[in-house]
Design a protein around this motif. Structure first.
Motif, PDB file in Angstrom:
ATOM      1  N   ARG A  87     -94.414  44.798 -48.325  1.00 40.78           N
ATOM      2  CA  ARG A  87     -94.778  43.638 -47.521  1.00 40.78           C
ATOM      3  C   ARG A  87     -93.562  42.790 -47.165  1.00 40.78           C
ATOM      4  O   ARG A  87     -93.510  42.190 -46.097  1.00 40.78           O
ATOM      5  CB  ARG A  87     -95.799  42.783 -48.273  1.00 40.78           C
ATOM      6  N   TYR A  88     -92.593  42.732 -48.091  1.00 40.33           N
ATOM      7  CA  TYR A  88     -91.403  41.898 -47.878  1.00 40.33           C
ATOM      8  C   TYR A  88     -90.163  42.782 -48.007  1.00 40.33           C
ATOM      9  O   TYR A  88     -89.451  42.756 -49.015  1.00 40.33           O
ATOM     10  CB  TYR A  88     -91.363  40.757 -48.897  1.00 40.33           C
ATOM     11  N   ARG A  89     -89.903  43.545 -46.966  1.00 37.82           N
ATOM     12  CA  ARG A  89     -88.856  44.563 -47.016  1.00 37.82           C
ATOM     13  C   ARG A  89     -87.459  43.965 -47.174  1.00 37.82           C
ATOM     14  O   ARG A  89     -86.538  44.641 -47.649  1.00 37.82           O
ATOM     15  CB  ARG A  89     -88.924  45.444 -45.770  1.00 37.82           C
TER      16      ARG A  89
END
Length: 271
Positions: A87-89
């Motif tokens: 989700r938060y690369r």
């Protein structure tokens, strides 16, 4: 290695997010404090595994701030839930790598951690309980991956770290930390995995118990203050306190217990 955390890590982004997290800590905590005697002695030329309890989602913020200030000469890394990383690369760029559930995920974790620790400057931070856990819960139980990793990384120093976030006298909590003595992984790597796990759990539990005593003392002198943050209650209450201090010709301090400390100091000076 696909998604190699060593290759993906950006020193500039780590520095940037360290600053962002430091500002958030200042706004959200009264102070960040390290229990005496303070920082562990970490000789250069050996990788380090720091394993800690996991009381709050604030833990990563503390770790990145420490990693980019006190330990900025050591590239820092840590596992995070793989779904969160998807989700938060951008987190891949600050040294975080995905941890999948199940046996396959455990194998990948060990391979990735070994790859990281091949660099003698590396520092691997692991919230080894694996889930949010109250800091008073006993016995301390760690995920088995940390014990397997110690067997595979005999050149590493292994350091227990206790963390908790109690409220003292202010409206914001304290962020308290305590390091234990570093352990030479080579000294315990030949033990059975269960015994390594028990040894690590016992060491961390001891440090957590010591920090609990420090926290219950509510005595800042038992700590090194690493960062000062929010003080006072704010609003009308602090305005009234400020006006009262001004009327009495006294300097105003927003700290809630400052007046009590002044009284205590005057009492100590009495013959």
């Amino acid at each position: 290695m696909t998604d190699d955390p060593v290759a993906l890590r950006s020193r500039l982004l780590c520095w940037f997010f360290g600053g962002v997290m430091a500002r958030r800590l200042r706004r959200s905590f009264h102070a960040v404090r390290l229990a005496r005697p303070g920082w562990p002695v970490l000789p250069p030329g050996r990788p380090v595994i720091v394993y800690l309890n996991h009381p709050s989602w604030w833990d990563p913020a503390l770790l990145i701030v420490m990693g980019t200030t006190r330990f900025r000469g050591r590239p820092g890394f840590g596992p995070i839930d793989a779904e969160m990383l998807r989700r938060y690369r951008f987190m891949r760029r600050i040294g975080l790598f995905g941890l999948e559930p199940g046996r396959a995920g455990a194998v990948t974790f060990l391979r990735t951690a070994e790859h990281i620790l091949a660099d003698p400057r590396a520092m691997l931070w692991i919230t080894a309980e694996g889930a949010f856990t109250d800091p008073r819960r006993r016995p301390v139980t760690l995920r088995p991956g940390i014990a397997h990793l110690v067997r595979r990384a005999p050149s590493a120093l292994v350091v227990p770290l206790a963390v908790e976030y109690p409220f003292w006298d202010e409206r914001t909590p304290e962020a308290l930390l305590r390091f234990g003595e570093p352990i030479d992984a080579a000294c315990i790597k030949d033990l059975p995995v269960q015994e390594i796990a028990a040894d690590l759990e016992g060491r961390l539990e001891t440090v957590m118990d010591q920090l609990a005593q420090d926290a219950q003392s509510r005595d800042p002198s038992r700590f090194l203050t690493l960062m000062e943050g929010t003080v006072g209650i704010g609003g009308i209450y602090d305005l009234w306190r400020r006006t009262r201090a001004w009327a009495g010709g006294q300097a105003f301090s927003a700290a809630h217990n400052d007046g009590q400390r002044q009284v205590q100091r005057r009492e100590v000076k009495r013959p």
